[in-house]
Scaffold this motif. Structure first.
Motif, mmCIF file in Angstrom:
data_model
loop_
_atom_site.group_PDB
_atom_site.id
_atom_site.type_symbol
_atom_site.label_atom_id
_atom_site.label_comp_id
_atom_site.label_asym_id
_atom_site.label_seq_id
_atom_site.Cartn_x
_atom_site.Cartn_y
_atom_site.Cartn_z
ATOM 1 N N LEU A 157 58.632 31.370 -17.935
ATOM 2 C CA LEU A 157 59.055 31.997 -16.685
ATOM 3 C C LEU A 157 58.257 31.460 -15.505
ATOM 4 C CD1 LEU A 157 60.724 34.067 -15.141
ATOM 5 C CD2 LEU A 157 59.022 35.802 -15.758
ATOM 6 N N ASN A 158 56.957 31.304 -15.668
ATOM 7 C CA ASN A 158 56.118 30.781 -14.582
ATOM 8 C C ASN A 158 56.513 29.353 -14.204
ATOM 9 O OD1 ASN A 158 54.491 33.014 -14.032
ATOM 10 N ND2 ASN A 158 53.056 32.518 -15.677
ATOM 11 N N ALA A 159 56.866 28.548 -15.201
ATOM 12 C CA ALA A 159 57.288 27.167 -14.928
ATOM 13 C C ALA A 159 58.572 27.157 -14.101
ATOM 14 C CB ALA A 159 57.491 26.417 -16.238
ATOM 15 N N ILE A 160 59.491 28.055 -14.427
ATOM 16 C CA ILE A 160 60.748 28.149 -13.678
ATOM 17 C C ILE A 160 60.481 28.636 -12.260
ATOM 18 C CG2 ILE A 160 62.949 29.372 -13.525
ATOM 19 C CD1 ILE A 160 63.021 29.398 -16.583
ATOM 20 N N LEU A 161 59.601 29.605 -12.123
ATOM 21 C CA LEU A 161 59.292 30.150 -10.797
ATOM 22 C C LEU A 161 58.648 29.102 -9.903
ATOM 23 C CD1 LEU A 161 57.943 33.715 -11.705
ATOM 24 C CD2 LEU A 161 60.184 33.101 -10.782
#
Length: 222
Positions: free
Chosen positions: A49-53
């Protein structure tokens, strides 16, 4: 519109203690709702999720794709992500399901194509909009809308009504400005200079006109 792939799993528990243990393992609890379906408890990997954000830093709401309890691909918009006020880590995610058979409203990035003629002449491209609000079926909405700006000259303005799209409807106001070519003062002065020189040319020519024999004769008679 393809959507960003993300691994989504069903979440078994819903109590605070259970969610706290998930977060300790690097898992973010969430909920999936909408599209006439009952709310579903879900969970996603925090690192993923952090990578996508990070990749979507400039966009608050974006489309994701996933498979949950079937082999069919599902789509949903990220509607809200709650963060820990101290550590900044994501602690909860809300996903809104998207119907494949009903029109939806989405924000689509604008992809400018070409170098404006006005920029080649010293002008500056001023961008007012970087996304368009559109309505259409999820499969017909593009990931980006290409807009050709190569013909924009000095002082030209591109409006929403000038943007051509197929199968979808743009919801922005027709007269809303997308981009324009600003003319710097220095360039404006250079463009005006030839006109001023042309006006002064006849006077200069008259002053520098050489005397002829006829004109000298007239001068003596006087």
């Amino acid at each position: 519109m393809k959507g960003i792939p993300i691994n989504v799993k069903l979440r078994e528990g819903k109590k605070k203690g259970y969610n706290r243990r998930l977060r300790a393992k690097g898992i973010v609890p969430g909920i999936l709702y909408g599209a006439d379906k009952p709310p579903t408890l879900i969970e996603v990997d925090e690192r993923e999720l952090n990578a996508i954000l990070r990749a979507q830093a400039a966009r608050e709401h974006f489309l994701v794709s996933f498979t949950l309890d079937s082999k069919e691909t599902s789509y949903a918009f990220v509607k809200e992500i709650q963060h820990d006020p101290i550590k900044g880590r994501p602690i909860h995610i809300d996903l809104e399901s998207v119907s494949l058979t009903r029109p939806i409203v989405a924000e689509v990035p604008i992809e400018f194509v070409g170098t404006p003629e006005g920029v080649k002449k010293g002008g500056v491209l001023s961008v007012n909009l970087r996304e368009l609000a559109v309505r259409g079926l999820i499969e017909e909405i593009p990931d980006a809308i290409q807009v050709d700006i190569s013909k924009l000259d000095l002082g030209d303005t591109l409006h929403i009504k000038d943007v051509k799209v197929e199968k979808i409807k743009v919801l922005n106001e027709p007269d809303e400005v997308v981009a324009s070519i600003f003319v710097p003062r220095l360039v404006e002065e250079k463009l005006a200079a030839p006109t001023e020189t042309a006006k002064e040319a006849p006077e200069t020519e008259a002053q520098e006109k050489p005397e002829t024999k006829e004109s000298k004769g007239k001068a003596k008679e006087e």
